[in-house]
Design a protein around this motif. Sequence first.
Motif: not given
Length: 215
Positions: A74, A78, A128-129, A132
Amino acid sequence: MKKNNFIIGSTGFIGSEIRKFSVHDFIYVDRNLLDLSKKNNIKNYFEQFNKIDFIIFLVGLVHQNGKKASYKQHFETNYITLKNLLLTLEEIKKPPENLIFTSTVNVYGTEIDSKIFNEDSQTAPKTSYSLTKKLAEELLINQNLVNYWILRLAPVYSRSFQLNIKSRTKYLNLFYRPMINNISFSLCNAKNITVAIDKILEGKIPTGIYNISDN
């Protein structure tokens, strides 16, 4: 004069929807054309253009191969991609005048006590998505070169892509009403993202952070 407006991540779901419905012309950039992990690749690609009016940055990793990706995956997708792009364009003295960044309402966290999240709500990313994506937001907010619009998207769907609807309305293949203690969930039709981006390109929306969802 023709403007150089780039969609980076143009072959993804949102990029494909913008391509179908936007009234504006774009230069479409996908991962096969531009490797954002390599600064030389970024430099070689953008040196051919006299200026960069808008970048619509759609690059993002939510899940990988049906499973939750690692934080490192990620982070690299990202955050590092955007950082590499901005640093390289600054180095070659071709920073974009404007940048639209698609983020997520998940940056507010997953607490269900709050009935409404608005742009002033405190962020509390957990995954995590979302962690980030929030890092990438802060990178944009703290730089002084680019006008930016951060679009925090509610879960996105379209007529042909309804995963985000079904995951919230079906259990064991049966539909249910997605409400907990009278708390309902917002969703975002992909066409609404295109409408917002078109209005930004037309100078009708001031810079800043915006939550994007259906009524």
